[in-house]
Design a protein around this motif. Structure first.
Motif, PDB file in Angstrom:
ATOM      1  N   CYS A 267       0.838  -1.194   0.000  1.00  0.00           N
ATOM      2  CA  CYS A 267       0.000   0.000   0.000  1.00  0.00           C
ATOM      3  C   CYS A 267       0.876   1.249   0.000  1.00  0.00           C
ATOM      4  CB  CYS A 267      -0.919   0.000   1.219  1.00  0.00           C
ATOM      5  SG  CYS A 267      -2.033   1.422   1.282  1.00  0.00           S
ATOM      6  N   THR A 268       0.844   2.021  -1.074  1.00  0.00           N
ATOM      7  CA  THR A 268       1.659   3.239  -1.150  1.00  0.00           C
ATOM      8  C   THR A 268       1.165   4.294  -0.168  1.00  0.00           C
ATOM      9  OG1 THR A 268       0.305   3.914  -3.053  1.00  0.00           O
ATOM     10  CG2 THR A 268       2.435   2.903  -3.529  1.00  0.00           C
ATOM     11  N   MET A 269      -0.092   4.215   0.242  1.00  0.00           N
ATOM     12  CA  MET A 269      -0.595   5.148   1.259  1.00  0.00           C
ATOM     13  C   MET A 269       0.041   4.848   2.614  1.00  0.00           C
ATOM     14  SD  MET A 269      -4.514   5.749   2.589  1.00  0.00           S
ATOM     15  CE  MET A 269      -4.577   4.182   3.491  1.00  0.00           C
ATOM     16  N   GLN A 270       0.086   3.564   2.985  1.00  0.00           N
ATOM     17  CA  GLN A 270       0.704   3.185   4.258  1.00  0.00           C
ATOM     18  C   GLN A 270       2.211   3.449   4.231  1.00  0.00           C
ATOM     19  OE1 GLN A 270      -0.771   2.372   6.977  1.00  0.00           O
ATOM     20  NE2 GLN A 270      -2.800   1.583   6.468  1.00  0.00           N
ATOM     21  N   LEU A 271       2.854   3.218   3.083  1.00  0.00           N
ATOM     22  CA  LEU A 271       4.299   3.445   2.981  1.00  0.00           C
ATOM     23  C   LEU A 271       4.666   4.924   3.124  1.00  0.00           C
ATOM     24  CD1 LEU A 271       5.459   1.039   0.126  1.00  0.00           C
ATOM     25  CD2 LEU A 271       5.941   0.862   2.571  1.00  0.00           C
ATOM     26  N   ALA A 272       3.709   5.801   2.825  1.00  0.00           N
ATOM     27  CA  ALA A 272       3.980   7.236   2.952  1.00  0.00           C
ATOM     28  C   ALA A 272       4.368   7.610   4.378  1.00  0.00           C
ATOM     29  CB  ALA A 272       2.769   8.045   2.501  1.00  0.00           C
ATOM     30  N   ARG A 273       3.927   6.820   5.347  1.00  0.00           N
ATOM     31  CA  ARG A 273       4.288   7.102   6.734  1.00  0.00           C
ATOM     32  C   ARG A 273       5.803   7.053   6.927  1.00  0.00           C
ATOM     33  NH1 ARG A 273       0.296   3.861  10.760  1.00  0.00           N
ATOM     34  NH2 ARG A 273      -1.322   5.445  10.828  1.00  0.00           N
ATOM     35  N   SER A 274       6.470   6.166   6.187  1.00  0.00           N
ATOM     36  CA  SER A 274       7.925   6.036   6.299  1.00  0.00           C
ATOM     37  C   SER A 274       8.655   6.952   5.331  1.00  0.00           C
ATOM     38  CB  SER A 274       8.346   4.587   6.040  1.00  0.00           C
ATOM     39  OG  SER A 274       7.765   3.709   6.986  1.00  0.00           O
ATOM     40  N   TYR A 275       8.157   7.019   4.083  1.00  0.00           N
ATOM     41  CA  TYR A 275       8.862   7.766   3.043  1.00  0.00           C
ATOM     42  C   TYR A 275       8.485   9.235   3.007  1.00  0.00           C
ATOM     43  CZ  TYR A 275      10.541   3.351   1.121  1.00  0.00           C
ATOM     44  OH  TYR A 275      11.166   2.147   0.954  1.00  0.00           O
ATOM     45  N   LEU A 276       7.265   9.570   3.455  1.00  0.00           N
ATOM     46  CA  LEU A 276       6.785  10.950   3.350  1.00  0.00           C
ATOM     47  C   LEU A 276       6.128  11.383   4.659  1.00  0.00           C
ATOM     48  CD1 LEU A 276       5.118  10.715  -0.182  1.00  0.00           C
ATOM     49  CD2 LEU A 276       7.309  11.773   0.366  1.00  0.00           C
ATOM     50  N   PRO A 277       6.861  11.423   5.760  1.00  0.00           N
ATOM     51  CA  PRO A 277       6.254  11.820   7.027  1.00  0.00           C
ATOM     52  C   PRO A 277       5.630  13.201   6.933  1.00  0.00           C
ATOM     53  CG  PRO A 277       8.663  11.900   7.162  1.00  0.00           C
ATOM     54  CD  PRO A 277       8.320  11.197   5.891  1.00  0.00           C
ATOM     55  N   GLY A 278       4.374  13.278   7.334  1.00  0.00           N
ATOM     56  CA  GLY A 278       3.662  14.548   7.265  1.00  0.00           C
ATOM     57  C   GLY A 278       2.756  14.674   6.060  1.00  0.00           C
ATOM     58  N   ALA A 279       2.943  13.810   5.048  1.00  0.00           N
ATOM     59  CA  ALA A 279       2.106  13.887   3.853  1.00  0.00           C
ATOM     60  C   ALA A 279       0.693  13.418   4.171  1.00  0.00           C
ATOM     61  CB  ALA A 279       2.697  13.031   2.737  1.00  0.00           C
ATOM     62  N   GLY A 280      -0.277  13.873   3.395  1.00  0.00           N
ATOM     63  CA  GLY A 280      -1.654  13.434   3.572  1.00  0.00           C
ATOM     64  C   GLY A 280      -1.851  12.023   3.051  1.00  0.00           C
ATOM     65  N   ARG A 281      -3.102  11.575   3.078  1.00  0.00           N
ATOM     66  CA  ARG A 281      -3.403  10.196   2.685  1.00  0.00           C
ATOM     67  C   ARG A 281      -3.623  10.033   1.186  1.00  0.00           C
ATOM     68  NH1 ARG A 281      -6.021  11.207   7.498  1.00  0.00           N
ATOM     69  NH2 ARG A 281      -7.794  12.157   6.439  1.00  0.00           N
ATOM     70  N   LEU A 282      -4.103  11.063   0.538  1.00  0.00           N
ATOM     71  CA  LEU A 282      -4.505  10.921  -0.859  1.00  0.00           C
ATOM     72  C   LEU A 282      -3.306  10.783  -1.791  1.00  0.00           C
ATOM     73  CD1 LEU A 282      -7.426  13.485  -1.071  1.00  0.00           C
ATOM     74  CD2 LEU A 282      -7.555  11.015  -0.772  1.00  0.00           C
ATOM     75  N   LEU A 283      -3.534  10.080  -2.891  1.00  0.00           N
ATOM     76  CA  LEU A 283      -2.474   9.857  -3.871  1.00  0.00           C
ATOM     77  C   LEU A 283      -1.927  11.167  -4.403  1.00  0.00           C
ATOM     78  CD1 LEU A 283      -0.850   7.932  -5.711  1.00  0.00           C
ATOM     79  CD2 LEU A 283      -2.805   7.935  -7.285  1.00  0.00           C
ATOM     80  N   VAL A 284      -2.796  12.129  -4.672  1.00  0.00           N
ATOM     81  CA  VAL A 284      -2.348  13.403  -5.229  1.00  0.00           C
ATOM     82  C   VAL A 284      -1.421  14.129  -4.266  1.00  0.00           C
ATOM     83  CG1 VAL A 284      -4.402  14.644  -4.375  1.00  0.00           C
ATOM     84  CG2 VAL A 284      -3.133  15.542  -6.325  1.00  0.00           C
TER      85      VAL A 284
END
Length: 414
Positions: free
Chosen positions: A118-135
């Motif tokens: 899940c690229t949304m869940q991975l954002a927690r590690s790769y993009l701390p602070g980013a929102g949930r949406l793909l955009v």
């Protein structure tokens, strides 16, 4: 034997709840090789055979759906495209739920279930602070998403996001392990004879750019919602709330099924109520940060609060009290102090090669980042006044933005 690599999948559906009556109306798959390079892409509209939902939900006309193949007819080819590859999607719980439901209706079970990255869940590690949406995740990397409502647009964006994760990963080991597991997990073949002659996949009709729908007030606010650091099942539930608001205000049917979804996910009524209050508070804060609320804007927020069962006194206080003014980005080098280990991100066409700047930064004990996150200390932009994904994220986070000349002054390069 399937090729080793990744399969990014995106769906358009008649609604949000696969185990009620909602169905898939569009499927898109993008293949990437082990290095994260796109190698092929496929898409088709799907005839749901019954409930077609509203075109505002998925953007596919009834005429397009009637001439499209059914899921049973595309299933053999879809199995071929997914089998033996690492399945990747944004908001995996939502997508895999629909896939399992559709496969179940034709009596098929993928090998060992449907495990998906899940690229949304991975954002927690790769993009701390980013929102949930793909955009929002794509904006952190300056990944441009083509205009249009189609599933293929989302799948290509998801593939680009996955590639950014791969190239920015500190270790290849987790990805290699995932590829090894997927290679051994070849799905059972689905005989084409069992579903009749497979028709050709049908692309959706192109949408003229001059008739693309303008995002609603709630959709514009939802895109800017902050990240969530709590349990994964809570994040999945909040992502479902996001989807509810992207096209419309929550409907009574949605709220009933959201309660069911919360129970299935193991979220207690107390936790669910707290999530609703927090979600509404985030909505209002983001709405206020964009300026004064109109009467229509306030009415839409009140409608959301009612559907989420947020107490009237909480709603009244939130709407009557504007949030703090957003932090203005720092553009003066006199206000920036860089320390060893700070992360610096570059964006735009620089006069000097980025590789050279990277060497200069590393030589001074700084780190060169690829995405704008909460951990970024400085964004260097060819044009600090420009409005791109990265400069937008920097402004949201209050990260200093300076020009290339400003960077020269900061680190003492002539």
């Amino acid at each position: 034997m399937p090729e080793r690599g990744y399969a990014v999948i995106s769906l358009k559906t008649t609604g949000l709840f696969p185990y009620q009556r909602d169905r898939v109306v569009e499927v898109a798959v993008v293949h990437l090789d082990e290095g994260g390079h796109i190698t092929a892409r496929w898409e088709t509209v799907v005839n749901p055979e019954s409930n077609v939902g509203g075109a505002t939900n998925h953007g596919v006309s009834t005429a397009e759906l009637l001439r499209a193949p059914t899921f049973a007819q595309i299933a053999p080819r879809l199995v071929d495209l997914l089998s033996g590859r690492v399945l990747v999607t944004h908001n995996a719980q939502f997508v895999t739920g629909f896939l399992m439901s559709e496969f179940g209706q034709i009596g098929y079970a993928p090998g060992r279930g449907l495990e998906a990255v899940c690229t949304m869940q991975l954002a927690r590690s790769y993009l701390p602070g980013a929102g949930r949406l793909l955009v929002d995740c794509c904006a952190a990397y300056d990944i441009e998403i083509e205009p249009g409502p189609g599933a293929l647009v989302q799948a290509v964006a998801g593939a680009s996001l996955l590639a950014a994760y791969l190239h920015g990963s500190p270790s290849a080991a987790p990805w290699t392990d995932a590829l090894d597991r997927a290679e051994l997990n070849v799905w059972p073949a689905l005989p084409r004879a069992a579903t009749g002659t497979a028709p050709a996949w049908v692309h959706r009709d192109p949408t003229p750019t001059d008739v693309l729908a303008t995002p609603s007030f709630l959709a514009r606010v939802t895109v800017k919602l902050p990240d969530y650091t709590g349990p994964e099942e809570h994040l999945d539930y909040l992502a479902l709330l996001d989807l509810c608001l992207l096209d419309r205000v929550l409907l009574p049917r949605d709220t009933r099924e959201l309660r069911i979804q919360a129970e299935v996910s193991g979220i207690s009524p107390t936790d669910c109520a707290a999530l609703h209050r927090s979600y509404f508070g985030d909505l209002v804060r983001v709405a206020w940060s964009s300026g004064a609320l109109s009467i229509a804007d306030s009415a839409e927020l009140i409608a959301v609060a009612r559907m989420l069962n947020v107490a009237p006194e909480v709603v009244a206080t939130a709407l009557a009290t504007p949030a703090l003014a957003p932090r203005q980005p720092v553009t003066s080098v006199e206000e920036v102090l860089l320390e060893r280990g700070d992360i610096v991100v570059l964006t735009g066409n620089m006069a000097r090669a980025r590789a050279d700047w990277g060497k200069e930064l590393v030589a001074r004990g700084l780190s060169l980042g690829t995405a704008v996150t909460m951990r970024t200390r400085l964004l260097v932009a060819a044009n600090p006044e420009s409005f791109t994904g990265k400069t937008g994220k920097a402004r949201d986070y209050g990260i200093p933005i300076v020009s290339e000349f400003g960077l020269r002054s900061l680190i003492g390069v002539r």
